[in-house]
Structures are given as structure tokens and as C-alpha cells.
Write an enzyme that holds these catalytic residues in place. Sequence first.
Site, PDB file in Angstrom:
ATOM      1  N   GLY A 161      26.149 -41.521  26.490  1.00 15.32           N
ATOM      2  CA  GLY A 161      26.804 -40.451  27.251  1.00 15.32           C
ATOM      3  C   GLY A 161      27.436 -40.956  28.542  1.00 15.32           C
ATOM      4  N   GLY A 213      23.717 -36.729  22.623  1.00 12.62           N
ATOM      5  CA  GLY A 213      23.104 -37.995  22.224  1.00 12.62           C
ATOM      6  C   GLY A 213      22.365 -38.611  23.395  1.00 12.62           C
ATOM      7  N   SER A 214      22.263 -39.919  23.363  1.00 10.64           N
ATOM      8  CA  SER A 214      21.434 -40.604  24.362  1.00 10.64           C
ATOM      9  C   SER A 214      22.181 -40.791  25.684  1.00 10.64           C
ATOM     10  CB  SER A 214      21.020 -41.962  23.815  1.00 10.64           C
ATOM     11  OG  SER A 214      22.177 -42.736  23.597  1.00 10.64           O
ATOM     12  N   ASN A 215      21.416 -41.051  26.735  1.00  9.17           N
ATOM     13  CA  ASN A 215      22.021 -41.190  28.062  1.00  9.17           C
ATOM     14  C   ASN A 215      22.928 -42.406  28.177  1.00  9.17           C
ATOM     15  OD1 ASN A 215      19.998 -39.143  28.551  1.00  9.17           O
ATOM     16  ND2 ASN A 215      20.640 -39.402  30.670  1.00  9.17           N
ATOM     17  N   CYS A 234      15.216 -33.279  21.612  1.00  7.37           N
ATOM     18  CA  CYS A 234      15.557 -33.489  23.034  1.00  7.37           C
ATOM     19  C   CYS A 234      14.655 -32.653  23.913  1.00  7.37           C
ATOM     20  CB  CYS A 234      17.019 -33.166  23.278  1.00  7.37           C
ATOM     21  SG  CYS A 234      17.475 -31.553  22.654  1.00  7.37           S
ATOM     22  N   GLU A 264      12.278 -41.430  28.209  1.00  5.03           N
ATOM     23  CA  GLU A 264      12.275 -40.731  26.921  1.00  5.03           C
ATOM     24  C   GLU A 264      11.806 -41.698  25.831  1.00  5.03           C
ATOM     25  OE1 GLU A 264      16.049 -39.589  25.017  1.00  5.03           O
ATOM     26  OE2 GLU A 264      15.269 -37.554  24.878  1.00  5.03           O
ATOM     27  N   ASN A 266      19.348 -35.951  15.220  1.00  5.33           N
ATOM     28  CA  ASN A 266      18.078 -35.213  15.231  1.00  5.33           C
ATOM     29  C   ASN A 266      18.221 -33.726  14.927  1.00  5.33           C
ATOM     30  OD1 ASN A 266      19.132 -34.643  17.774  1.00  5.33           O
ATOM     31  ND2 ASN A 266      17.117 -34.581  18.738  1.00  5.33           N
ATOM     32  N   LYS A 284      32.736 -36.319  14.529  1.00  7.69           N
ATOM     33  CA  LYS A 284      32.057 -37.528  14.060  1.00  7.69           C
ATOM     34  C   LYS A 284      30.551 -37.273  14.061  1.00  7.69           C
ATOM     35  CE  LYS A 284      30.003 -41.104  15.612  1.00  7.69           C
ATOM     36  NZ  LYS A 284      29.055 -41.330  14.516  1.00  7.69           N
ATOM     37  N   GLU A 300      25.341 -33.502  26.530  1.00 14.28           N
ATOM     38  CA  GLU A 300      23.958 -33.024  26.399  1.00 14.28           C
ATOM     39  C   GLU A 300      23.127 -34.228  25.995  1.00 14.28           C
ATOM     40  OE1 GLU A 300      23.014 -30.206  27.345  1.00 14.28           O
ATOM     41  OE2 GLU A 300      24.914 -29.136  27.407  1.00 14.28           O
TER      42      GLU A 300
END
Length: 496
Positions: free
Chosen positions: A235, A230-232, A286, A387, A154, A177, A252
Site C-alpha cells: 500500500g 492489502g498489506s502496508n 484484517c 501484524e 483473505n 486485479k 485499506e
Amino acid sequence: MAIQLETRKLANFINGEWVEVSESTGVTNPATGEEIVQVPLSNTSDVEKAVQVAKEAQKEWALVPAPQRAEVLYRVGYLLKERKERLSQLLTQENGKVIEEARGEVQEGIDMAFYIAGEGRRLFGQTTPAELKNKFAMSQRAPVGVVGIITPWNFPIAIATWKSFPAIIAGNAVVWKPATETPIMAYELAKIFEVAGLPKGVINVVFGSGSTVGDAFVHHTDIRVISFTGSNDTGRNIAAACGKQLKKVSLEMGGKNAVIVMDDADLELAVEAILWSAFGTSGQRCTACSRVIVHEAVKETLEERLLAAMEYLTIGNGLNESIKVGPIINKAGIDKIKSYIEIGKNEGAKLLAGGYELTEGEYRQGNYFAPTLFTDATADMRIAQEEIFGPVVSLIPVKSFEEAIEVNNGVEYGLSSSIFTNDVNRVFKAQRDLDTGIVYVNAGTTGAEIHLPFGGTKGTGNGHRDSGVQALDVFTEWKAVYVDYSGTLQRAQIDV
Ligand code: NAD
């Protein structure tokens, strides 16, 4: 006319060389459905090569005086500036965000380069008094070695600069990456590093899937830090794997950001800010505003004004300067948004606008979703808790300032929040009590500046920050140095 890339197939950037990989997959422009380029699907041996090269390069790079490392980043900043329009156009093509926002994102990279290059002449440690006579004590930052950077689609260039620039100025080497959906920004940034004269191997780009390349980064014993955005779900898994290896990890992740509109707010300004925060980048930031916590005294007026203003949101290909809302990244994104529309309706929220995919005419080939407004949501509904990552915003009416703060804080995330009020007492209470890493007063939930720390509390992260001087903490170890010049054995805490 869209800018064309000089290649139809990207290559990894390892040890300053462009290395082709046999397997690849297509990258599609979300506005048109057209394939723009093929991106490599690297395997673990490509990762191995990149890490070993980075490990060697880092030893030399750490010995380059930091002001000289900064010179490279200044050159990177100027090159980004020179190429800003090209980069912005390409960013819009791979990511979909409207061109004005793409320019803003590239500008963040430029700002980050010039800001963090300045750290080449700071990177401050501390000198302190020593407990004993004829003894000197200080602390200094040391690079950690090879760092692994994993970035989302994003903000494909801004986030990469928030992470790689501080890592580089501090004397680390980087393996990066990028998200498979948006590899062009990584390709362009690697070219800029090459032209700027960054020594070979200090940054290496390995394209590929999260499950292969990302996972190999996470488990590689020579990668000492993982910096992930990225996403939870991803993560959490990364944190668990790093935890087992005692590897430092900076995360994050997601947000469920709210704009609070109090009864004394400037409603015209609040409407403008909500539209920008909720529907900019099609809600795929985000920090996107996906909740509006509104005082009941102004709820109806706010609804009316929002609905009226939403009429003017033009939807389409972001390369067209008049478009305000671009496409959604892919069909999976559309499906997720659609599912939340059904969830919201079933939960009893009232759909005031939007709620549907655009599939006819000019929208047929791309992934478009109409800006959507729910009202009469309650704080516990899933649309007010989870989200969605799309252009969907839910109004939650409240009776008081205290209730507004409670609703704002009653989610698992803690990234960004905002309050519209002209009462100075409320302003100061809100900035103290809003439990998010970023707080805005009389502004929307987006618009971070790079010299401040970026990140969130609670489920948004794990206590680290991107950008700002705080980013250096992710990419350095603190070293305490004692020099005893007494010529005798002085035992700490004993010979005092
Ligand atoms: P994602 O988690 O799907 O992917 C992020 C990156 O992780 C990609 O490069 C992906 O390939 C990689 N990845 C996937 N699986 C992996 C694995 N098993 N091991 C290692 N790497 C893996 O997220 P996304 O959809 O690209 O991004 C959207 C999310 O990012 C949203 O939740 C958004 O809120 C969040 N985000 C947070 C911030 C922030 O600073 N807090 C900023 C931007 C985006």
C-alpha cells in the site's frame, strides 16, 4: 464432495469476452495441497486492452440513468443469492476459510449488492441557496472514469463487492486485479456480471501478479482511481506512485486489533468473542483480534477459560462443517507465523498454548497452524505491535481502564477495537477514545456490516472507507454547478 469448476484454466474477462492468456500458474487448495485451477499471468498489453475497453464502455455507462444501473446490481444480488452455496464451497477450496465463514462472506456480497443498488435512486448531492438573485446552486456526484481495483486473498469476494459495486453504481468502469491465490471468486463474479447483463467492458478482470498487472494499473494514466486492500508495504508503494501522478488512491491495510476485557466484563461472552475474532479465518482477517488487553483482576480467570475453550477448536479442512479453524493460505504464511512464535518467546512472553505447525497425518498436505495463546506480553513487544496474520493472540495485562485505552492506541494501526464492560460510563469513554475506524462494545473485533463505513485510522489506511455510503466518495468527484438565470452578468462576491 468438493465442487468442481467447469474449467482447469481461467481466462481474463475483457469486454465481456473470456480471453485466454498463454502464461499461467497453479492455484492450490491450502487445506489439501491439491492444484484446483490454473490462473493467467497477464502482461502489460493485457492490461492495456482492458483499460482501453473500459474507457470506451464508461462513456456509455455514465449516461445510463443510475436507477437503471441499479437494476443490473439487483440482478447481481439475486444471482449471488441463488449461487451462494456453490460460491461458498469454492471460496473454502481456494482460500481455506471454514464453510460457515465462507457463507458469511458471500452474504456480505449479497448485502452489498442490494444496499448499494439502492443508491441508484439516491446518489444525493445538495442544492444550496445562491449568493446572488436569480441564480441556482447545487453539487452533484460525477463518476471519475476508469477505476482500478486491487484486492487481497483473505476476503476475495466480499472486498471485491465493497469496491466494484459502488464504482459501478456511480457510473464508472472497472478494471480489477484479484489476488493470484484466490482467482475463482473473481471468475465466478465476472460470470454473474455477464448473466446480469452488465454492458460489455464495464467490468474487466485481469489476472496476474501484483508486480506486473497491479503495477501497470497503478501507473496507467487512464486509470483515475486506485482502490487497494492489502498489506502496508504494498500500500505504501502504491500510495507513493499515485502521489507522484496526483492519482486518487484509497488504501485499506493491516491491523493489530485488540479486545479489552475489563474487571466487570462478562467473561464467558468475552472468551467466546476472543476465540471467534482471534481464530476465525485462522487469524487471517484484517480485523482479527491479535491482542487481548486484560485487567489484571481477571487475567488468571480469563487465561484459564480461554485455554479450556481452545481445547474445542477443531482444526482441518473447512469444507467439513464441524471444523472451526481452517488452514493458512500458504507456506510463506506459516513461516511468518513461526518466526513470530520465536520472536514472542525471545521477547519473554509466556507461551500457554499452540505455537507449532501441524504436519502429521491428515495435516500433512495442507498448511495448518495450531491456535496459539501467549500471555504476559508487554505493549511494546513485537508480537504486540506487528501484524502476524495467523491464529496467534497475546494477552497484555493492565491495571486500569485508562491504561487499556493507551495500550490499545499504542500501535501503528487503527482498524478495529473492542471492549467488554458493563459500565456505561466506560462504554461511552471507550467509543470516544479508542483510536480505530471500528469500535465494538461487548462483541469481538470482527463482524462489520456493509451499510457502515469500513476502514481504519493511522497506518491502516489513508482516510478513505470501503462499503457504506462513504465508498461512493472514493469513486466520485464532487461537481459544483451554478445556473444563473438573471440574464445579466452577476459577479460572485462583487455584485451582492
Ligand atoms: P498484498 O499486499 O500482498 O496483496 C494485495 C494485492 O496487491 C494482491 O492482489 C497483490 O497481487 C497486489 N500487489 C502486490 N504487489 C503489488 C504492486 N507492487 N503493485 C500493485 N499491486 C500489488 O496483501 P495480501 O497478503 O493479499 O493481503 C493481506 C493483507 O491485507 C493484510 O495486511 C491484511 O490486514 C490486509 N487487509 C486489509 C483489509 C482492510 O480492509 N483494512 C481487509 C483485508 C485484508
